[in-house]
Every structure is written in structure tokens, then in C-alpha cells.
Design a protein around this motif. Structure first.
Motif, PDB file in Angstrom:
ATOM      1  N   VAL A 152      -8.480  -9.516   6.458  1.00 40.93           N
ATOM      2  CA  VAL A 152      -7.944  -8.244   5.989  1.00 40.93           C
ATOM      3  C   VAL A 152      -7.092  -8.530   4.756  1.00 40.93           C
ATOM      4  O   VAL A 152      -6.305  -9.469   4.749  1.00 40.93           O
ATOM      5  N   THR A 153      -7.264  -7.721   3.714  1.00 39.89           N
ATOM      6  CA  THR A 153      -6.493  -7.870   2.485  1.00 39.89           C
ATOM      7  C   THR A 153      -5.672  -6.610   2.263  1.00 39.89           C
ATOM      8  O   THR A 153      -6.187  -5.503   2.367  1.00 39.89           O
ATOM      9  N   VAL A 154      -4.390  -6.793   1.965  1.00 40.72           N
ATOM     10  CA  VAL A 154      -3.495  -5.679   1.679  1.00 40.72           C
ATOM     11  C   VAL A 154      -2.930  -5.871   0.281  1.00 40.72           C
ATOM     12  O   VAL A 154      -2.521  -6.971  -0.082  1.00 40.72           O
ATOM     13  N   ILE A 155      -2.954  -4.805  -0.507  1.00 38.97           N
ATOM     14  CA  ILE A 155      -2.320  -4.831  -1.825  1.00 38.97           C
ATOM     15  C   ILE A 155      -1.166  -3.850  -1.787  1.00 38.97           C
ATOM     16  O   ILE A 155      -1.268  -2.784  -1.183  1.00 38.97           O
ATOM     17  N   SER A 156      -0.065  -4.235  -2.382  1.00 40.86           N
ATOM     18  CA  SER A 156       1.133  -3.410  -2.335  1.00 40.86           C
ATOM     19  C   SER A 156       1.515  -2.938  -3.722  1.00 40.86           C
ATOM     20  O   SER A 156       1.497  -3.708  -4.677  1.00 40.86           O
ATOM     21  N   THR A 157       1.887  -1.674  -3.792  1.00 42.84           N
ATOM     22  CA  THR A 157       2.490  -1.139  -5.008  1.00 42.84           C
ATOM     23  C   THR A 157       3.934  -0.756  -4.703  1.00 42.84           C
ATOM     24  O   THR A 157       4.548  -0.005  -5.449  1.00 42.84           O
ATOM     25  N   ALA A 180       1.408   1.552  -0.265  1.00 43.76           N
ATOM     26  CA  ALA A 180       0.635   0.340  -0.040  1.00 43.76           C
ATOM     27  C   ALA A 180      -0.718   0.800   0.450  1.00 43.76           C
ATOM     28  O   ALA A 180      -0.850   1.856   1.048  1.00 43.76           O
ATOM     29  N   GLU A 181      -1.710   0.009   0.175  1.00 45.45           N
ATOM     30  CA  GLU A 181      -3.030   0.408   0.608  1.00 45.45           C
ATOM     31  C   GLU A 181      -3.816  -0.803   1.063  1.00 45.45           C
ATOM     32  O   GLU A 181      -3.551  -1.912   0.642  1.00 45.45           O
ATOM     33  N   VAL A 182      -4.763  -0.566   1.934  1.00 49.36           N
ATOM     34  CA  VAL A 182      -5.660  -1.622   2.338  1.00 49.36           C
ATOM     35  C   VAL A 182      -6.733  -1.708   1.266  1.00 49.36           C
ATOM     36  O   VAL A 182      -7.390  -0.733   0.955  1.00 49.36           O
ATOM     37  N   VAL A 183      -6.858  -2.885   0.656  1.00 54.56           N
ATOM     38  CA  VAL A 183      -7.791  -3.034  -0.446  1.00 54.56           C
ATOM     39  C   VAL A 183      -9.221  -2.902   0.024  1.00 54.56           C
ATOM     40  O   VAL A 183     -10.009  -2.162  -0.541  1.00 54.56           O
ATOM     41  N   THR A 184      -9.582  -3.634   1.057  1.00 53.81           N
ATOM     42  CA  THR A 184     -10.948  -3.548   1.545  1.00 53.81           C
ATOM     43  C   THR A 184     -11.055  -2.333   2.434  1.00 53.81           C
ATOM     44  O   THR A 184     -10.250  -2.153   3.342  1.00 53.81           O
ATOM     45  N   PRO A 185     -12.025  -1.453   2.179  1.00 59.55           N
ATOM     46  CA  PRO A 185     -12.138  -0.275   3.022  1.00 59.55           C
ATOM     47  C   PRO A 185     -12.402  -0.650   4.481  1.00 59.55           C
ATOM     48  O   PRO A 185     -11.997   0.056   5.381  1.00 59.55           O
ATOM     49  N   ASP A 186     -13.071  -1.752   4.703  1.00 60.17           N
ATOM     50  CA  ASP A 186     -13.298  -2.263   6.050  1.00 60.17           C
ATOM     51  C   ASP A 186     -12.872  -3.723   6.072  1.00 60.17           C
ATOM     52  O   ASP A 186     -13.095  -4.451   5.117  1.00 60.17           O
ATOM     53  N   PRO A 187     -12.275  -4.161   7.160  1.00 58.04           N
ATOM     54  CA  PRO A 187     -11.989  -5.585   7.272  1.00 58.04           C
ATOM     55  C   PRO A 187     -13.307  -6.365   7.222  1.00 58.04           C
ATOM     56  O   PRO A 187     -14.355  -5.855   7.594  1.00 58.04           O
ATOM     57  N   ILE A 188     -13.238  -7.587   6.764  1.00 64.09           N
ATOM     58  CA  ILE A 188     -14.439  -8.417   6.661  1.00 64.09           C
ATOM     59  C   ILE A 188     -14.578  -9.221   7.943  1.00 64.09           C
ATOM     60  O   ILE A 188     -13.686  -9.993   8.294  1.00 64.09           O
ATOM     61  N   GLY A 213       2.379  -7.207  -4.782  1.00 65.22           N
ATOM     62  CA  GLY A 213       1.388  -8.276  -4.685  1.00 65.22           C
ATOM     63  C   GLY A 213       0.198  -7.944  -3.816  1.00 65.22           C
ATOM     64  O   GLY A 213       0.012  -6.826  -3.350  1.00 65.22           O
ATOM     65  N   ARG A 214      -0.597  -8.971  -3.593  1.00 68.08           N
ATOM     66  CA  ARG A 214      -1.813  -8.874  -2.795  1.00 68.08           C
ATOM     67  C   ARG A 214      -1.840 -10.059  -1.844  1.00 68.08           C
ATOM     68  O   ARG A 214      -1.579 -11.184  -2.247  1.00 68.08           O
ATOM     69  N   GLN A 215      -2.140  -9.790  -0.589  1.00 70.57           N
ATOM     70  CA  GLN A 215      -2.163 -10.859   0.404  1.00 70.57           C
ATOM     71  C   GLN A 215      -3.343 -10.668   1.345  1.00 70.57           C
ATOM     72  O   GLN A 215      -3.592  -9.563   1.812  1.00 70.57           O
TER      73      GLN A 215
END
Length: 136
Positions: free
Chosen positions: A44-49, A28-36, A74-76
Motif C-alpha cells: 500500500v502506498t500513501v502520499i501526503s499533502t 492525504a490520499e491513497v496513491v494506488t486506487p487498490d492495494p497491490i 511525502g510518499r511512503q
């Protein structure tokens, strides 16, 4: 010449089958390199593989931690309200994955006038025009 083409084609199919049969590494990775950072809010957006749903927690200074679930592959996104203004850190944790990060974030002061304008845009279906980036 024809035999070489057939051999090359068969070798390609065999290689593709071997690659498809290899186990994939779940992450899983944090999509945005920095929280907005927004006006006393952080997004904060997290996308999961991952091959399973994730339970992630985000904590930001001055606000209670928020736990949310990311669906299978998904992505949340989650917006944390009532964050103290100024520079800070968002701590993102998704147990069972490699996500356990402290990410810098800069939070602005609240502005009720701009929040009212944003609510008009959002209620009209134009959230892309919101002045607060956490509401887009």
C-alpha cells in the motif's frame, strides 16, 4: 490600447496574489486506487499533502496491522507480509485526514522458486524485473 494591457497585467497580478493568499486544504490520499496484492504480501502506498507528518495504519486479513509514518508532504510505501491468500480487504487509516478506507485486494499463494528469482533481481539492483509486484 497600452492602458488596457497595463490594466490587464495588474489585474492578473492581483488575482494571482489573491489565489496564493488563500489557505490550502490539507489532505492525504491513497496513491494506488487498490492495494497491490502479491505472493502472500500486500503493498500500500500513501502520499501526503498534509503540512505535518502522518501516522497511518494498514490492516489486511490474516496479518497483524502495520503502522508507518509518511513524511511531511511525502510518499511512503509499506509491504505487509504473511497475508492469507485469496480475496480480501486492506483497511487504510490515517488519523486526522480523510483517509479511512477499505480497499479490495487479491493475494496470491506463495511461490518459493519465484521468490528466489526475485531476490536475485533485487540484490542485483533490478527490482523492476521482480515477478512479484509488491517488490517493485
Amino acid at each position: 490600447m497600452r492602458r488596457n494591457m497595463i490594466r490587464t497585467g495588474l489585474a492578473s497580478l492581483a488575482a494571482a496574489g489573491a489565489v496564493a493568499a488563500l489557505p490550502s486544504i490539507a489532505s492525504a490520499e491513497v496513491v494506488t486506487p487498490d492495494p497491490i496484492g502479491g505472493r502472500e504480501r500486500v503493498k500500500v502506498t500513501v502520499i501526503s499533502t498534509e503540512p505535518m507528518p502522518l501516522n497511518c495504519t494498514v490492516s489486511v486479513k490474516g496479518a497483524p496491522p502495520v503502522t508507518f509514518q509518511v513524511a511531511l508532504g511525502g510518499r511512503q510505501s509499506v509491504v505487509i507480509p504473511q497475508v492469507a491468500p485469496g480475496p480480501g480487504t486492506a483497511h487504510v487509516v490515517c488519523p486526522g485526514t480523510t483517509v479511512n478506507r477499505d480497499l479490495p485486494v487479491d493475494v496470491d499463494l506463495a511461490n518459493p522458486a519465484l521468490d528466489a528469482i526475485d531476490s536475485v533481481f533485487i540484490s542485483a539492483g533490478s527490482s523492476g524485473l521482480a515477478t512479484d509486484p509488491t517488490l517493485r
